[in-house]
Design a protein around this motif. Structure first.
Motif: not given
Length: 569
Positions: A32-44
């Motif tokens: 459910t992610y394509s790159g940095g935006l989604g990974v940052l959201a997960g880390d958040t």
């Protein structure tokens, strides 16, 4: 089922901040992610769980995922479906809400996933889903494809995320005290809030707006992530009206979102009391891009335990107890004996070499340094910069051999990004026998962790000032891997020359040729000689990356900033 012991009732007893993001990287095998935006959201969310911050996240289920990347014999990207089954990872929500899209009633259901902390707590994540039997067949796939489809499809997706998400939170009984928009994709939630808090006609005095804009602004936080034009969604008003005509009156929307086209970023800016960029330089750039708006700076961070290889995690557990939940304790990592740091790195490097061998057939040498480069393949990231002068590169490698491991996806509609991937494979063929190189296909969280921990140097070459933040170098720092990078994004704050890594050039915009020449100079005259001739000096830089960068550029620090500056205003 991982979340079987949780239910919505576990999370609705206290007021929460609602965090909206089009993509969230929950775990590696949920695409459910394509790159940095989604990974940052997960880390958040992982950091919020660690810190027991009262949050709830809203995203789309993206059943069909982003895409699985294959590289064909000619070095071209081939996209394959990457579907996943929500019931294997999440629990179905006992609620559904209805939107009117294109004159049809579209029901939005969803799933509960819980982003877990190692201490046992968790943050609820609502995965909105229109694939319900009650819906018309052409509406069932609205939430299927991450960043897929045409303009109409994207409008419907973002309506479901923003308007449907606000309604779903209310239907489930959440008490929301603030809404955090992670990029502009969810900005339609502000219009839903304006409708919710509209004044009744009899409450209005002549000339007054029926919408309580100050109240909505006070509820909303907006994080902008990119100065790239393509990152800011803009929709034709006639198409928006055709899809969801009764959202608000057109005159009001145009005052908030722009006269010519509905600009989702402008809408979020105008209806958010707190706006921030994701690094100090990015905030400066955003103030120029959006004159008249106060854009604060909260520099991104990465989640400590997620992005630390097990070998370094064990080393920190033994030497810096508590680092996982208080990463600032890693400031003491400079006390760890050199040989322990180096041995942990050697084990990470072996793991990467094994991964490369298994996935590409390329055999790398553990006694030569590995440069790592992995990010979304698009023009401003300049993945080709290292190859600007192949003869110079060959000369450097003959004197001080090195190896290169690369990875990254290009958006299916990014023709230039795809061309860059093909060009990189052409360079690999041309440099065969001189510089061992491998390209790991289907870049994901697991591949990223292997690369940021197993490389010896992390390379980053964006075109200034277009790197909003960049977080892969932060992940490398948690594994003692120093960065060699253009001074942009977070690296302007994180680079202490020769201590945490090295800069390519200075803090000025340079043409591609100028940056490439400075990259070659730094590699040839500083980085490779240090690696080959001064092991103690190299380990000192590794310790600097950990103690000065990982100790600060982490998501726990980032979330403390959001909590005190944005959420508790």
């Amino acid at each position: 089922m991982p979340n079987a012991r949780f239910s919505i009732d576990d999370f609705i007893h206290q007021p929460r901040i609602a965090y909206f993001s089009m993509e969230i990287a929950l775990v590696n095998d949920i695409p459910t992610y394509s790159g940095g935006l989604g990974v940052l959201a997960g880390d958040t969310l992982r950091a919020a769980a660690d810190m027991a911050l009262p949050m709830v996240a809203v995203t789309l289920v993206s059943r069909a995922g982003y895409f699985r990347q294959e590289i064909d014999a000619a070095g071209r990207q081939v996209e394959h479906p990457d579907a996943w089954e929500p019931s294997h990872h999440a629990s179905r929500l006992d609620a559904a809400v209805a939107l009117n899209l294109e004159g049809r009633q579209v029901w939005v259901g969803g799933w509960l996933y819980v982003a877990r902390s190692r201490t046992g707590g968790g943050i609820p994540v609502l995965l909105l889903d229109t694939d319900l039997p009650v819906n018309h067949h052409q509406d069932r796939d609205i939430t299927h494809y991450l960043y897929g489809g045409d303009e109409a499809y994207r409008i419907k997706q973002e309506m479901v995320l923003g308007v449907g998400g606000v309604a779903m939170l209310q239907a489930l009984g959440f008490r929301v005290i603030g809404y955090h928009m992670n990029e502009g994709h969810s900005a339609f939630l502000t219009l839903a809030l304006l409708r919710r808090y509209a004044y009744a006609p009899e409450e209005l005095r002549p000339g007054e707006s029926r919408y309580d804009v100050p109240r909505v602004r006070d509820l909303c936080v907006f994080t902008t992530h990119t100065p790239i034009e393509a990152g800011h969604d803009k929709f034709a008003y006639d198409r928006v009206q055709q899809i969801y005509g009764d959202l608000l009156d057109l005159a009001t929307i145009k005052l908030l979102a722009g006269q010519d086209r509905l600009n989702m970023t402008q809408l979020a800016l105008n209806l958010s009391e707190f706006v921030n960029g994701v690094a100090k330089r990015h905030a400066e750039t955003s103030r120029k891009l959006f004159p008249g708006y106060a854009v604060h700076a909260i520099t991104n961070g990465v989640h400590s335990s997620t992005w630390t290889n097990l070998h370094f995690g064990a080393l920190y557990d033994a030497n810096v107890p508590g680092w996982c939940h208080e990463p600032e304790l890693l400031a003491r990592a400079d006390r760890i004996p050199d040989e322990q740091i180096w041995q942990a790195h050697i084990e990470c490097k072996r793991d990467l070499i094994d991964t490369v061998q298994q996935r590409t057939g390329v055999a790398l040498d553990p006694d030569q340094p590995i440069l790592g480069f992995a990010r979304r393949m698009t023009a401003y990231k300049r993945p080709e910069m290292l190859f600007a002068d192949l003869e110079r590169l060959k000369a450097i490698a003959r004197k001080r051999p090195f190896q290169l491991v690369m990875a990254g996806k290009a958006h299916p509609k990014d023709a230039e990004g795809k061309r860059l991937i093909e060009a990189l494979h052409g360079h690999m063929r041309e440099l065969n026998g001189i510089i061992p190189m491998a390209f790991l296909p289907n870049y994901d969280m697991a591949t990223a962790l292997a690369m940021v921990s197993g490389a010896d140097v992390w390379l980053n070459t964006p075109l200034r000032p277009l790197e909003a933040s960049g977080t892969s170098g932060m992940k490398a720092a948690f594994n003692g891997v120093p960065q060699l990078s253009v001074l942009d994004g977070w690296w302007l704050e994180g680079c202490i020359e020769g201590v945490t890594g090295w800069a390519i050039g200075d803090d000025n915009t340079n043409a591609n040729g100028g940056d490439a020449a400075m990259l070659y100079d730094k590699l040839e005259q500083v980085v490779l000689p240090l690696w080959y001739d001064n092991r103690a000096g190299w380990v000192a830089v590794m310790k600097g990356a950990i103690s000065k960068n990982a100790a600060y550029f982490n998501s726990q620090r980032m979330m403390r900033r959001y909590a005190t500056e944005a959420y508790l205003r």
